[in-house]
Design an enzyme around this catalytic site. Structure first.
Site, PDB file in Angstrom:
ATOM      1  N   HIS A  35      44.265  47.013  49.272  1.00 33.69           N
ATOM      2  CA  HIS A  35      43.695  45.912  48.491  1.00 33.69           C
ATOM      3  C   HIS A  35      43.842  44.578  49.211  1.00 33.69           C
ATOM      4  CE1 HIS A  35      41.635  44.892  44.935  1.00 33.69           C
ATOM      5  NE2 HIS A  35      42.633  44.585  44.145  1.00 33.69           N
ATOM      6  N   ASN A  85      44.212  38.505  41.214  1.00 38.43           N
ATOM      7  CA  ASN A  85      43.379  37.967  40.136  1.00 38.43           C
ATOM      8  C   ASN A  85      43.550  36.462  39.922  1.00 38.43           C
ATOM      9  OD1 ASN A  85      45.894  38.021  38.992  1.00 38.43           O
ATOM     10  ND2 ASN A  85      45.312  39.155  37.153  1.00 38.43           N
ATOM     11  N   ASN A 131      38.482  41.876  41.317  1.00 32.32           N
ATOM     12  CA  ASN A 131      39.192  40.829  40.582  1.00 32.32           C
ATOM     13  C   ASN A 131      39.397  39.558  41.400  1.00 32.32           C
ATOM     14  OD1 ASN A 131      39.421  42.337  38.228  1.00 32.32           O
ATOM     15  ND2 ASN A 131      41.373  43.229  38.820  1.00 32.32           N
TER      16      ASN A 131
END
Length: 206
Positions: A35, A85, A131
């Site tokens: 990620h 996020n 996100n």
């Protein structure tokens, strides 16, 4: 918990010959995971532009930042010191500090829908479920940022998406990763340098 970013470092000014802001999206405390591949691309970019020793924490935007120059264009490289996020808060703060508009910003992030080794670039559009991109769109009140999407592929079997993206690359993937990062950096710099004299859509690579 995000560590104290320490004293401010970067001067508050507009870029002299603006190439824009390049932000590597990710979870600051989970670097090395799929990620956070956007941050790995930024580290590779900083090494290629000979500014890897210049990273400094800037508490004004809660990010690691360094300045670089590519063929006369000044670039602000940024890695948010926030969870994915909330990345957009850092990107938007830096844009305000350096007088940059959304269209001056590149977001580098992972893409589940592309296999490892595939990279693509696109200006604008929706967050496509990411996100970090969603946070940037919200904080900048715009979707005009250019995105460099770095493929990480999808999990196989019973592995959930969340556990997959938050895990480190596998040993096999690690063997390919340096080549992928170099490819992404080349693609990114090509686009930045050609942006002032567009020669058509660059599309996918890999």
């Amino acid at each position: 918990m995000v560590e104290d970013p320490g004293p401010s470092w970067q001067p508050c000014r507009a870029l002299l010959t603006p190439g824009g802001q390049v932000a590597g999206l990710g979870n600051y405390g989970l670097r090395g995971t799929r990620h956070s591949v956007g941050m790995a691309v930024l580290d590779r970019l900083a090494r290629q532009l000979a500014v890897a020793e210049g990273w400094r924490a800037d508490k004004r935007c809660c990010a690691d930042v360094t300045m670089a120059t590519a063929q006369g264009l000044e670039l602000l490289l940024l890695k948010p010191r926030r969870l994915m996020n909330l990345n957009g808060l850092s990107v938007a703060s830096a844009a305000e500090i350096y007088n940059l508009h959304p269209e001056d910003i590149y977001l580098v992030h992972d893409d589940l829908d592309k296999a490892l080794g595939k990279v693509a670039i696109k200006k604008g559009g929706s967050a496509r479920g990411h996100n970090g991109v969603r946070s940037c769109i919200s904080a900048l009140h715009s979707d005009e940022m250019t995105r460099l999407r770095v493929g990480i592929g999808r999990p196989e079997g019973d592995v959930t998406v969340s556990s997959y993206v938050l895990a480190p690359f596998s040993t096999e993937e690690q063997e390919r990763l340096e080549q992928v990062l170099a490819q992404a950096v080349t693609f990114l710099l090509d686009h930045i340098l050609q942006r002032r004299a567009p020669v058509g859509e660059l599309g996918d690579r890999g």
